[in-house]
Design a protein around this motif. Sequence first.
Motif, mmCIF file in Angstrom:
data_model
loop_
_atom_site.group_PDB
_atom_site.id
_atom_site.type_symbol
_atom_site.label_atom_id
_atom_site.label_comp_id
_atom_site.label_asym_id
_atom_site.label_seq_id
_atom_site.Cartn_x
_atom_site.Cartn_y
_atom_site.Cartn_z
ATOM 1 N N GLY A 149 -6.020 1.906 4.559
ATOM 2 C CA GLY A 149 -5.186 2.464 3.505
ATOM 3 C C GLY A 149 -5.912 3.382 2.544
ATOM 4 O O GLY A 149 -5.292 3.982 1.672
ATOM 5 N N ALA A 150 -7.246 3.507 2.679
ATOM 6 C CA ALA A 150 -8.014 4.350 1.757
ATOM 7 C C ALA A 150 -7.759 5.824 2.053
ATOM 8 O O ALA A 150 -7.733 6.240 3.209
ATOM 9 C CB ALA A 150 -9.499 4.044 1.864
ATOM 10 N N VAL A 202 -7.296 3.192 -2.759
ATOM 11 C CA VAL A 202 -6.095 2.598 -2.165
ATOM 12 C C VAL A 202 -5.083 2.479 -3.293
ATOM 13 O O VAL A 202 -5.396 1.986 -4.372
ATOM 14 C CB VAL A 202 -6.393 1.209 -1.559
ATOM 15 N N VAL A 243 0.864 -1.166 0.000
ATOM 16 C CA VAL A 243 0.000 0.000 0.000
ATOM 17 C C VAL A 243 0.907 1.224 0.000
ATOM 18 O O VAL A 243 1.841 1.313 0.790
ATOM 19 C CB VAL A 243 -0.938 0.002 1.232
ATOM 20 N N THR A 263 1.123 5.293 0.409
ATOM 21 C CA THR A 263 0.435 6.471 0.914
ATOM 22 C C THR A 263 1.072 7.688 0.277
ATOM 23 O O THR A 263 2.255 7.952 0.507
ATOM 24 C CB THR A 263 0.525 6.561 2.446
#
Length: 176
Positions: A144-145, A114, A25, A27
Amino acid sequence: MTAPALYEIETSEGDDGTTHPTEQVWTPCADGTADHGFINHQGLFVAGLGSGTDDDLYPVGFLVLGHQRWADIISAAATYMSRTHGWRNLHLYPGNDPSVLIPRIPRAVHTHGVFLRHPHPDHPCGCEWDGTWRLVWAPPTEPGAIPVTAMRHPAAPAATSSVPNPDQGAPASWAA
């Protein structure tokens, strides 16, 4: 590039038999956005979205980090096309016939996504997708959204962009 279902981190088995993630994931942060295809337009970070096919020369949609106003994403998308593709007209793809009917600019949506980066940096695979990312639409409660604003490119067919449609039950709302 995008999928309507919840995301799932892909895994693979190492030589020693252990399972490890093939993606991570990601960010987004201001320091790393340029490395992932985003440009900064008046403090908004915008990127073009492909349809997932190899024959995309130009984006079929745009993504701006955070929930932004519709007018701001139009401005950011036009700047993206100008800086990335050297074209000042958001309505047409470069090389299109200007006498063809120009579609209206589609509405932008506030949604969540995500970002999955391939491969996981601890387990490089050496494939053509190394260092790339993909976006999966997700509900805001999904781990993680992050909030994003998305809009289809006016010249792209509606079916190619897969931007969530709030009128069809997608986890999104229309941008103001």
